[in-house]
Design a protein around this motif. Structure first.
Motif, mmCIF file in Angstrom:
data_model
loop_
_atom_site.group_PDB
_atom_site.id
_atom_site.type_symbol
_atom_site.label_atom_id
_atom_site.label_comp_id
_atom_site.label_asym_id
_atom_site.label_seq_id
_atom_site.Cartn_x
_atom_site.Cartn_y
_atom_site.Cartn_z
ATOM 1 N N LYS A 126 0.683 -1.223 -0.033
ATOM 2 C CA LYS A 126 -0.035 -0.059 0.043
ATOM 3 C C LYS A 126 0.862 1.223 -0.034
ATOM 4 C CE LYS A 126 -4.231 -1.954 2.229
ATOM 5 N NZ LYS A 126 -4.773 -1.751 3.582
ATOM 6 N N GLU A 127 1.934 1.277 0.797
ATOM 7 C CA GLU A 127 2.725 2.581 0.720
ATOM 8 C C GLU A 127 3.334 2.636 -0.591
ATOM 9 O OE1 GLU A 127 6.798 2.336 2.612
ATOM 10 O OE2 GLU A 127 6.212 4.202 3.787
ATOM 11 N N ALA A 128 4.016 1.721 -1.161
ATOM 12 C CA ALA A 128 4.573 1.801 -2.501
ATOM 13 C C ALA A 128 3.712 2.325 -3.566
ATOM 14 C CB ALA A 128 4.987 0.362 -2.866
ATOM 15 N N VAL A 129 2.383 1.845 -3.452
ATOM 16 C CA VAL A 129 1.300 2.394 -4.503
ATOM 17 C C VAL A 129 1.074 4.013 -4.111
ATOM 18 C CG1 VAL A 129 -0.907 2.418 -5.126
ATOM 19 C CG2 VAL A 129 0.419 0.106 -4.949
ATOM 20 N N TRP A 130 1.110 3.968 -2.763
ATOM 21 C CA TRP A 130 0.525 5.596 -2.342
ATOM 22 C C TRP A 130 1.786 6.615 -2.809
ATOM 23 C CZ3 TRP A 130 -3.212 8.581 -0.639
ATOM 24 C CH2 TRP A 130 -2.795 9.777 0.068
ATOM 25 N N LYS A 131 2.835 6.382 -2.665
ATOM 26 C CA LYS A 131 4.099 7.083 -2.933
ATOM 27 C C LYS A 131 4.423 7.352 -4.394
ATOM 28 C CE LYS A 131 7.524 6.005 0.758
ATOM 29 N NZ LYS A 131 8.577 5.353 1.034
ATOM 30 N N VAL A 132 3.457 6.719 -5.266
ATOM 31 C CA VAL A 132 3.588 7.075 -6.738
ATOM 32 C C VAL A 132 3.048 8.408 -6.787
ATOM 33 C CG1 VAL A 132 2.589 6.465 -8.890
ATOM 34 C CG2 VAL A 132 3.424 4.530 -7.352
ATOM 35 N N GLU A 135 4.315 11.196 -2.604
ATOM 36 C CA GLU A 135 5.872 11.185 -2.043
ATOM 37 C C GLU A 135 5.781 12.113 -0.829
ATOM 38 O OE1 GLU A 135 9.045 9.371 -1.109
ATOM 39 O OE2 GLU A 135 8.233 8.563 -3.068
ATOM 40 N N GLY A 136 6.115 11.329 0.312
ATOM 41 C CA GLY A 136 6.443 12.225 1.477
ATOM 42 C C GLY A 136 5.012 12.508 2.236
ATOM 43 N N GLN A 137 3.986 12.120 1.808
ATOM 44 C CA GLN A 137 2.829 12.565 2.349
ATOM 45 C C GLN A 137 2.332 11.116 3.044
ATOM 46 O OE1 GLN A 137 -0.221 14.037 -0.141
ATOM 47 N NE2 GLN A 137 1.121 15.084 -1.348
ATOM 48 N N PRO A 138 2.005 11.218 4.254
ATOM 49 C CA PRO A 138 1.303 9.934 5.125
ATOM 50 C C PRO A 138 0.045 9.492 4.619
ATOM 51 C CG PRO A 138 0.768 12.277 6.242
ATOM 52 C CD PRO A 138 1.646 12.452 5.224
ATOM 53 N N ILE A 147 3.591 4.831 9.367
ATOM 54 C CA ILE A 147 4.007 4.286 8.065
ATOM 55 C C ILE A 147 5.125 4.445 7.724
ATOM 56 C CG2 ILE A 147 1.539 5.171 7.248
ATOM 57 C CD1 ILE A 147 3.192 7.550 5.865
ATOM 58 N N VAL A 148 6.158 4.615 8.601
ATOM 59 C CA VAL A 148 7.676 4.718 8.073
ATOM 60 C C VAL A 148 7.985 3.145 8.130
ATOM 61 C CG1 VAL A 148 9.952 5.161 9.295
ATOM 62 C CG2 VAL A 148 8.052 6.550 9.417
ATOM 63 N N MET A 149 8.330 2.682 6.908
ATOM 64 C CA MET A 149 8.351 1.199 6.634
ATOM 65 C C MET A 149 9.573 1.029 5.658
ATOM 66 S SD MET A 149 4.474 0.497 5.670
ATOM 67 C CE MET A 149 4.715 -1.104 5.355
ATOM 68 N N THR A 150 10.361 -0.355 5.905
ATOM 69 C CA THR A 150 11.145 -0.625 4.873
ATOM 70 C C THR A 150 10.947 -2.037 4.357
ATOM 71 O OG1 THR A 150 12.597 -1.885 6.394
ATOM 72 C CG2 THR A 150 13.049 0.597 6.289
ATOM 73 N N SER A 151 11.643 -2.235 3.157
ATOM 74 C CA SER A 151 11.371 -3.451 2.442
ATOM 75 C C SER A 151 11.731 -4.627 3.266
ATOM 76 C CB SER A 151 12.155 -3.632 1.036
ATOM 77 O OG SER A 151 13.300 -3.351 1.198
ATOM 78 N N THR A 152 12.429 -4.409 4.309
ATOM 79 C CA THR A 152 13.019 -5.532 5.230
ATOM 80 C C THR A 152 12.277 -5.793 6.278
ATOM 81 O OG1 THR A 152 14.765 -4.012 5.888
ATOM 82 C CG2 THR A 152 15.568 -5.580 4.131
ATOM 83 N N GLN A 153 11.259 -5.214 6.629
ATOM 84 C CA GLN A 153 10.378 -5.204 7.805
ATOM 85 C C GLN A 153 9.861 -6.593 8.176
ATOM 86 O OE1 GLN A 153 7.535 -2.147 7.900
ATOM 87 N NE2 GLN A 153 8.208 -1.515 9.837
#
Length: 248
Positions: A126-132, A135-138, A147-153
């Motif tokens: 969801k975050e990756a799609v939202w950032k399209v 970007e930078g918005q919650p 929503i601070v996430m990384t691909s390794t969570q």
């Protein structure tokens, strides 16, 4: 499938444990493939979102949620097999293994330990799609810190073993509680459990009572520890480069 236990009970119990261990190992490639597939689907969704194909993105999101549920069921079932093997002692009556495992699956479906929609891979999707486009918005409905996430969570809850103080990435034989999901060094936690009549999880603030047969090496654990190990290594490399830039 049923089993009787007359004669050679120790051998029967030992064979059950060996089979359970092999079963868990066999599940690891499946869990790895599911995680790779969800990551791949996330990348596809980003490209679809860029092209304005929101309906296709929603279809992929639903598929990722379904895969997250399958992953959770696979981990639980493998853990349940190990827990059963740990406590199994042959008796005079036949053991209906098929019914035992059917009951475990039914229990998980009726009382899932996690909601697939809250799986960290679903949130990353969801975050990756939202950032399209944001970007930078919650994301709507979520606090910034959520929503601070990384691909390794991952679902690793404690970074160190509460009994040895070692980072989980350095444990020789890591195991995880099916009840509270905390991680320990196997030999040390088993000694701890044997020394107490009622053993509370040694992680500070955790109220769960541990049962030895439900402290297992689930198939996801080693995968997540390996991911954490790689993440730590990458973070250290970034920090090293940052220090070089500051020195310059």
């Amino acid at each position: 499938m049923a089993s009787t236990s007359r004669g050679g009970s120790g051998g029967a119990a030992g064979r059950i444990k060996n089979l359970a261990s092999s079963f868990s190992s066999d599940y690891q490639p499946l869990i790895t493939d599911i995680r790779k597939t969800m990551s791949f689907m996330k990348d596809i969704a980003v490209e679809l979102e860029k092209d304005g194909l929101s309906d296709k993105v929603k279809e992929l999101e639903d598929a990722v949620i379904e895969l997250a549920g399958l992953s959770g069921l696979s981990v639980h079932f493998s853990s349940a097999v190990q827990a059963f093997a740990n406590r199994y002692q042959p008796g005079e009556e036949l053991t209906d293994f098929h019914k035992v495992f059917e009951d475990e699956v039914s229990q998980f479906k009726d009382n899932p330990t996690t909601d697939p929609k809250k799986h960290h891979f679903v949130r990353q999707f969801k975050e990756a799609v939202w950032k399209v486009h944001h970007e930078g918005q919650p994301m709507p409905g979520e606090e910034q810190e959520d929503i601070v996430m990384t691909s390794t969570q991952s679902s690793i809850l404690n970074m160190t073993c509460p009994l040895t103080g070692k980072p989980v990435t350095e444990l020789e034989d890591p195991v995880r509680s099916m009840e509270c999901k905390h991680i320990y060094e196997k030999a040390v936690i088993m000694t701890y459990l044997r020394s107490k009549q009622q053993s509370r999880c040694p992680v500070s603030g955790c109220p769960k009572i541990l049962v030895a047969d439900k402290v297992v090496n689930d198939p996801l654990l080693l995968i997540e520890i390996d991911e954490l190990r790689k993440m730590t290594k990458e973070t250290n490399i970034v920090e090293d480069f940052t220090m070089i830039d500051e020195d310059d």
